[in-house]
Write an enzyme that holds these catalytic residues in place. Structure first.
Site, PDB file in Angstrom:
ATOM      1  N   ARG A  29       0.812  -1.208   0.000  1.00  0.00           N
ATOM      2  CA  ARG A  29       0.000   0.000   0.000  1.00  0.00           C
ATOM      3  C   ARG A  29       0.850   1.265   0.000  1.00  0.00           C
ATOM      4  O   ARG A  29       0.538   2.237  -0.700  1.00  0.00           O
ATOM      5  CB  ARG A  29      -0.952  -0.024   1.198  1.00  0.00           C
ATOM      6  CG  ARG A  29      -1.841   1.209   1.353  1.00  0.00           C
ATOM      7  CD  ARG A  29      -2.439   1.707   0.054  1.00  0.00           C
ATOM      8  NE  ARG A  29      -3.129   0.675  -0.713  1.00  0.00           N
ATOM      9  CZ  ARG A  29      -3.431   0.792  -1.999  1.00  0.00           C
ATOM     10  NH1 ARG A  29      -3.105   1.871  -2.675  1.00  0.00           N
ATOM     11  NH2 ARG A  29      -4.048  -0.183  -2.633  1.00  0.00           N
TER      12      ARG A  29
ATOM     13  N   GLU B  91       2.852  39.698 -10.097  1.00  0.00           N
ATOM     14  CA  GLU B  91       1.461  39.442 -10.464  1.00  0.00           C
ATOM     15  C   GLU B  91       0.761  40.758 -10.764  1.00  0.00           C
ATOM     16  O   GLU B  91       0.838  41.713  -9.976  1.00  0.00           O
ATOM     17  CB  GLU B  91       0.755  38.725  -9.316  1.00  0.00           C
ATOM     18  CG  GLU B  91      -0.717  38.437  -9.583  1.00  0.00           C
ATOM     19  CD  GLU B  91      -1.389  37.818  -8.366  1.00  0.00           C
ATOM     20  OE1 GLU B  91      -1.391  36.585  -8.266  1.00  0.00           O
ATOM     21  OE2 GLU B  91      -1.892  38.579  -7.519  1.00  0.00           O
TER      22      GLU B  91
ATOM     23  N   ASP C   4      -3.016  37.612 -13.836  1.00  0.00           N
ATOM     24  CA  ASP C   4      -3.978  36.950 -12.964  1.00  0.00           C
ATOM     25  C   ASP C   4      -5.398  37.163 -13.456  1.00  0.00           C
ATOM     26  O   ASP C   4      -5.894  38.297 -13.506  1.00  0.00           O
ATOM     27  CB  ASP C   4      -3.825  37.481 -11.534  1.00  0.00           C
ATOM     28  CG  ASP C   4      -4.715  36.753 -10.544  1.00  0.00           C
ATOM     29  OD1 ASP C   4      -4.824  35.515 -10.648  1.00  0.00           O
ATOM     30  OD2 ASP C   4      -5.307  37.413  -9.664  1.00  0.00           O
TER      31      ASP C   4
END
Length: 352
Positions: free
Chosen positions: A169, A265, A286
């Protein structure tokens, strides 16, 4: 161990790995302290006092393959130990210990349950190597970055059955997660094929797994953004508010860290010229529409690279690429990619 396979060549024969016992603990008949014969570094209990324990662990060739892929073998080994030890929680795998004879040996296949792009096969090997207490034979059938089909065997391993089932796992958790990221990235890379635009990741990664998840992005044909906050500056809206303006924030970063690349940005076209005048290396657009992005590309005219970000989808990837923007920033590559379903199938001809 084998070297990576050249596409189109037959699979290499099985190889044997030198193993480090789980948690770095010596075997019962070895002195406490230092490494035992099972350690890949080859340093025994009488190792030189200056020996660096951080170099100790995985099979040397496996470590070399990880390094060639741009991964730190020590980090991969640490993650492998954490994953297995989380599952064992200082105990044992009670189901496996109760049902499987201690001496039983088996071969198992890592098999894709669905089509996708695989990543993390050497990481899965590392997980098994830290849990296995006997020789581990590995047959590598595909390499990270390969496209695979449902039902395809990716990796075959032979070792003690108990160890296979105990590490199953943990190995699959990492392999499925990384392959899911690679598969999601490949979809974006395919959508951008033939354009000059590349898909790029963000820092929206799972804590502790950033290096692996960004590696998976590379396997899927994507590009990495910064690995950490110290790699480059990214001036975002909160920095702008705190500094009193975009240009002022930029000047402060340049003054404090003159050699660091700076990305800024912007969310309006009128913010672009002041930032370019300061000398920004890259602008993050953005939530610009494709039309606004095209206007920004025309305005910048090659003076800086441009990256689109915010609410991007595969459906509009081609529209953004057509504007000439350099990158598409897609946080979903790492924070929302579904796993690629891969299973570990024990062959019926296991032997005692």
């Amino acid at each position: 161990m084998t070297s990576p396979r050249t596409p189109g060549t037959p699979p290499a024969p099985p190889v044997e790995l030198t193993l480090l016992p789980i948690g770095g603990r010596p075997a019962a008949d070895e002195p406490v302290g230092g490494c035992g014969d099972g350690c890949g570094c080859g340093a025994g209990p009488e190792a030189d006092a200056d020996f660096d324990p951080l170099t100790c662990g995985l099979d040397p060739e496996l470590a070399a393959l990880l390094t060639a892929a741009g991964l730190d073998p020590v980090l991969v080994e640490d993650i492998a130990h954490l994953a297995v030890e989380e599952d064992l929680d200082q105990g044992v795998d009670v189901t496996t210990v109760a049902t499987i004879p201690e001496t039983a040996v088996a071969t198992a296949d890592f098999t894709a349950r669905q089509a996708g792009t695989v990543a993390g096969l050497r990481v899965a090997e590392a997980v098994l190597s830290v849990v296995c207490t006997d020789e581990l034979e590995v047959e590598r059938l595909v390499e990270d970055g390969d496209r695979v089909e449902a039902g395809q065997v990716l990796l075959s391993v032979t070792t003690r059955t108990r160890d296979l089932l105990t590490g199953e796992r943990s190995a699959l958790n990492l392999l499925c997660r990384l392959s899911g990221i690679a598969t999601a990235t490949r979809a974006w890379a395919d959508a951008l094929a033939g354009t000059g635009t590349r898909v790029r990741d963000t820092r929206k990664t799972t804590p502790g797994l950033r290096a692996l998840e960004k590696y998976a992005v590379r396997c899927g044909g994507g590009v990495n953004h910064r690995m950490s906050l110290s790699d480059a500056a990214l001036i975002k809206d909160n920095h702008v508010i705190a500094a009193g303006g975009v240009a002022e924030a930029f000047r402060r970063v340049r003054a404090e860290f003159p050699g660091v690349p700076v990305e800024v940005e912007v969310d309006r076209l009128d913010q672009i010229e002041p930032v370019l005048a300061e000398g920004a290396d890259l602008l993050l657009l953005d939530n610009f529409s494709p039309e606004q992005t095209a206007a920004a590309v025309e305005l910048v005219a090659g003076r800086a690279e441009l990256e689109s970000s915010g609410r991007l989808t595969l459906a509009d990837a081609a529209d953004y690429a057509a504007t000439g923007v350099t990158y598409l920033a897609v946080g979903a590559l790492t924070h929302s990619a579904p796993i690629l379903d891969i299973g570990l199938d024990l062959r019926s001809e296991g032997r005692d």
